[in-house]
Design an enzyme around this catalytic site. Structure first.
Site, mmCIF file in Angstrom:
data_model
loop_
_atom_site.group_PDB
_atom_site.id
_atom_site.type_symbol
_atom_site.label_atom_id
_atom_site.label_comp_id
_atom_site.label_asym_id
_atom_site.label_seq_id
_atom_site.Cartn_x
_atom_site.Cartn_y
_atom_site.Cartn_z
ATOM 1 N N LYS A 148 0.841 -1.177 0.000
ATOM 2 C CA LYS A 148 0.000 0.000 0.000
ATOM 3 C C LYS A 148 0.886 1.241 0.000
ATOM 4 O O LYS A 148 2.035 1.126 0.433
ATOM 5 C CB LYS A 148 -0.949 -0.002 1.192
ATOM 6 C CG LYS A 148 -0.278 0.295 2.531
ATOM 7 C CD LYS A 148 -1.278 0.315 3.629
ATOM 8 C CE LYS A 148 -1.789 1.705 3.915
ATOM 9 N NZ LYS A 148 -0.958 2.490 4.827
ATOM 10 N N HIS A 178 -0.533 -5.400 5.762
ATOM 11 C CA HIS A 178 0.198 -6.147 6.789
ATOM 12 C C HIS A 178 -0.667 -6.501 7.997
ATOM 13 O O HIS A 178 -0.329 -7.394 8.759
ATOM 14 C CB HIS A 178 1.495 -5.440 7.192
ATOM 15 C CG HIS A 178 1.323 -4.286 8.118
ATOM 16 N ND1 HIS A 178 0.923 -3.049 7.690
ATOM 17 C CD2 HIS A 178 1.489 -4.168 9.455
ATOM 18 C CE1 HIS A 178 0.860 -2.227 8.729
ATOM 19 N NE2 HIS A 178 1.200 -2.874 9.813
ATOM 20 N N GLU A 216 -2.509 4.973 17.859
ATOM 21 C CA GLU A 216 -1.045 5.007 17.848
ATOM 22 C C GLU A 216 -0.573 6.212 18.647
ATOM 23 O O GLU A 216 -1.264 7.225 18.717
ATOM 24 C CB GLU A 216 -0.537 5.154 16.416
ATOM 25 C CG GLU A 216 -0.938 4.014 15.506
ATOM 26 C CD GLU A 216 -0.354 4.199 14.110
ATOM 27 O OE1 GLU A 216 0.747 3.726 13.875
ATOM 28 O OE2 GLU A 216 -1.016 4.858 13.288
ATOM 29 N N ASP A 235 -5.085 6.257 4.808
ATOM 30 C CA ASP A 235 -3.916 5.545 5.324
ATOM 31 C C ASP A 235 -4.292 4.308 6.145
ATOM 32 O O ASP A 235 -3.564 3.319 6.136
ATOM 33 C CB ASP A 235 -3.088 6.526 6.184
ATOM 34 C CG ASP A 235 -1.789 5.921 6.677
ATOM 35 O OD1 ASP A 235 -1.028 5.402 5.836
ATOM 36 O OD2 ASP A 235 -1.528 5.958 7.899
ATOM 37 N N HIS A 240 -6.528 -1.183 6.493
ATOM 38 C CA HIS A 240 -6.400 -2.018 7.694
ATOM 39 C C HIS A 240 -7.725 -2.192 8.455
ATOM 40 O O HIS A 240 -8.123 -3.304 8.786
ATOM 41 C CB HIS A 240 -5.358 -1.433 8.652
ATOM 42 C CG HIS A 240 -4.017 -1.196 8.039
ATOM 43 N ND1 HIS A 240 -3.485 -2.013 7.077
ATOM 44 C CD2 HIS A 240 -3.095 -0.224 8.242
ATOM 45 C CE1 HIS A 240 -2.289 -1.554 6.731
ATOM 46 N NE2 HIS A 240 -2.031 -0.464 7.420
HETATM 47 C C1 BG6 Z 1 0.751 1.721 8.039
HETATM 48 C C2 BG6 Z 1 0.360 3.172 8.029
HETATM 49 O O1 BG6 Z 1 0.122 1.043 6.979
HETATM 50 O O2 BG6 Z 1 0.366 1.136 9.281
HETATM 51 C C3 BG6 Z 1 1.010 3.902 9.188
HETATM 52 O O3 BG6 Z 1 0.767 3.772 6.805
HETATM 53 C C4 BG6 Z 1 0.704 3.199 10.491
HETATM 54 O O4 BG6 Z 1 0.580 5.258 9.231
HETATM 55 C C5 BG6 Z 1 0.989 1.712 10.404
HETATM 56 O O5 BG6 Z 1 1.503 3.796 11.495
HETATM 57 C C6 BG6 Z 1 0.487 0.978 11.652
HETATM 58 O O6 BG6 Z 1 0.938 -0.353 11.634
HETATM 59 P P1 BG6 Z 1 1.173 -1.170 12.982
HETATM 60 O O7 BG6 Z 1 1.487 -2.554 12.541
HETATM 61 O O8 BG6 Z 1 2.309 -0.487 13.690
HETATM 62 O O9 BG6 Z 1 -0.107 -1.065 13.754
#
Ligand code: BG6
Length: 484
Positions: A148, A178, A216, A235, A240
């Site tokens: 992405k 992911h 986050e 994003d 996600h």
């Molecule tokens: C990414 C986003 O896909 O996922 C980021 O672009 C975000 O902005 C991240 O911080 C969060 O991933 P994880 O695995 O740390 O929750």
């Protein structure tokens, strides 16, 4: 107690963007961990490819530095590091020209699994795909992996899909989200479809609502230029959070195979109703004592991009009619938490007196930190004080229940890359899924852009704007406390 490591077939994996941030942070450390665990066979080879000209020796030194930076000390076993580095090569390549392609062609070994990781800007996907074909580097079984952002809206996502489709079949394209590689996300499917207990109750009749929170603590500093054009909706929500929602809301697939699972997820996305303006709250973090404001991080003093979003969604089908899904995600929040809460309804009739404290069951699926699930059940408060009810958690923290090794489960990227080599697309997004997600997202964004709506400010280290709490309060519900 963790599952047995089953080695994958030997492969040649080319990482375009092999010197980039994602390769250094995630892909290479992930590959090393799989190698160290014995999942990657000795004949496998990893070929870094990037614009700069350097020798394989120079590249190995860079990979060594990246592994030292991004692997915990306990994982840096010198013997394994040496053996891993010996499997790495490098080619300097021009994605838009002719330089380096014949060198790459020479390095590839026929008969092995071939995978090409496009860890580069999406604008280069077409150039890479075309040249892989033109130079006869990618065979009909080759796999390409893309990251992405997969498009910025429906039109750009369609263009990207069409570009890739000119050279590769859908079965060869692995679009990474992911979140689908996270241990608990897969566990969600195991819990829903491997137990009889939940599925009969998994519907509007028994579930009051679902909440999905991805909070986050980090800000957008360092990636402000990208983020300011995206915002939390593009994003995080379009991909996600949407994927998490799909796994919660989908019908049981007939089999755990790629198309059966993805067909069911697609139906959920297509069943999403348009979101009403009053059901979305957008926020932007303010400056803190030691942190910059969103606008300063993004270096855009007039930015109207959201670093936080909360919304109420409706899945318009028989199963979910009347059961809302509340989503929220944001940067610079109180703590780093990703979790899904499934709140069941209260029993239809209480046999207990009013002040006994009857409440509803709640299933919480924690993605991070402290992966696990808990289910609250109502029991009698122990002791002689008569019939009083309390909620207690039936807690299953994976690390506790399954032993220490379970805390060491592979990172999302490790699992997903191994699935690419195995040729299993179940945890990857199909082209039509991505397009459907944009088709739902675009009008929501267009509506606030047309109103020139500004996001509301929120304090860093908070739970987002007050209005996000009100979004639930006005329905007589409340968010689970972040970090509780
Ligand atoms: C990414 C986003 O896909 O996922 C980021 O672009 C975000 O902005 C991240 O911080 C969060 O991933 P994880 O695995 O740390 O929750």
């Amino acid at each position: 107690m963790v599952s047995r490591v089953i080695p994958v077939e030997a492969f040649d994996l080319v990482i375009f963007g092999g010197t980039g941030d994602l390769a250094r942070r995630k892909i290479l450390p992930g590959l090393f961990r799989r190698f160290k665990d014995g999942q990657i066979p000795d004949e496998a080879r990893i070929i870094g490819a990037a614009r700069s000209d350097m020798t394989s020796e120079d590249y190995r030194a860079q990979v060594f530095d990246a592994l030292n930076e991004f692997l915990p000390i306990s994982k840096r076993d010198q013997k394994a590091l040496d053996a891993f580095l010996a499997r790495i090569d490098y080619v300097g390549i021009d994605a838009t020209g002719t330089h380096g392609w014949s060198d790459l062609a020479r390095l590839m070994r026929p008969g092995l699994v071939q995978a090409f990781y496009f860890s580069v800007a999406p604008a280069l996907f077409g150039d890479l795909a075309k040249r892989l074909h033109k130079h006869k580097i990618a065979g009909p079984e080759a796999r390409i992996v893309v990251e992405k952002p997969f498009g910025h809206d429906l039109t750009s996502a369609r263009d990207l899909n069409a570009t890739l489709a000119r050279h590769f079949d859908e079965q060869q394209i692995y679009r990474i989200d992911h979140y689908l590689g996270k241990e608990t996300v897969q566990n969600l499917m195991a819990v829903r479809f491997g137990n009889l207990l939940f599925e009969p109750l998994w519907r509007n009749q028994y579930i009051d609502h679902v909440q999905i929170t991805v909070a986050e603590t980090v800000g957008v500093g360092g990636r402000g230029a990208y983020y300011d054009k995206s915002g939390a909706m593009r994003d995080m929500v379009q991909n996600h959070l949407m994927q998490l929602l799909c796994l919660i809301a989908m019908e049981p697939p007939a089999r755990f195979d790629p198309d059966a699972v993805r067909d069911e997820k697609l139906k959920v996305i297509r069943a999403l109703e348009p979101v009403e303006p009053g059901e979305v709250v957008r926020g932007q973090y303010k400056a803190g004592a030691e942190t910059l404001s969103y606008r300063d991080d993004a270096e855009n003093p007039a930015s109207r991009t959201e670093s936080f979003i909360a919304m109420k969604l409706h899945v318009a089908n028989w199963r979910w009619n009347g059961t809302p899904f509340y989503l929220r995600t944001g940067k610079r929040m109180k703590s780093r938490v990703s979790e899904i809460v499934v709140r069941f309804k209260e029993p239809p009739h209480s046999i207990f007196e009013e002040d006994t404290g009857q409440s509803a069951n709640e299933l919480t699926i924690r993605l991070q930190p402290n992966e696990g699930m808990d289910l609250t059940v109502t029991i009698k408060e122990p002791g002689p004080g008569g019939m009083r009810l309390i909620d207690v958690p039936l807690d299953m923290t994976f690390a506790e229940a399954l032993g220490e090794e379970a805390a060491d489960v592979p990172d999302a990227y490790e699992r997903l890359i191994m699935d690419v080599i195995r040729g299993n697309q179940t945890l990857f997004m199909r082209g039509d899924e991505v397009e459907a997600a944009w088709a739902w997202t675009d009008p929501v964004i267009a509506a606030w852009e047309a109103r020139e709506e500004k996001p509301m400010g929120y304090e860093p280290g908070s739970t987002g704007p007050e209005e996000a709490l009100i979004l639930m309060h006005k329905d007589g519900r409340r968010w689970r406390e972040i970090g509780s």
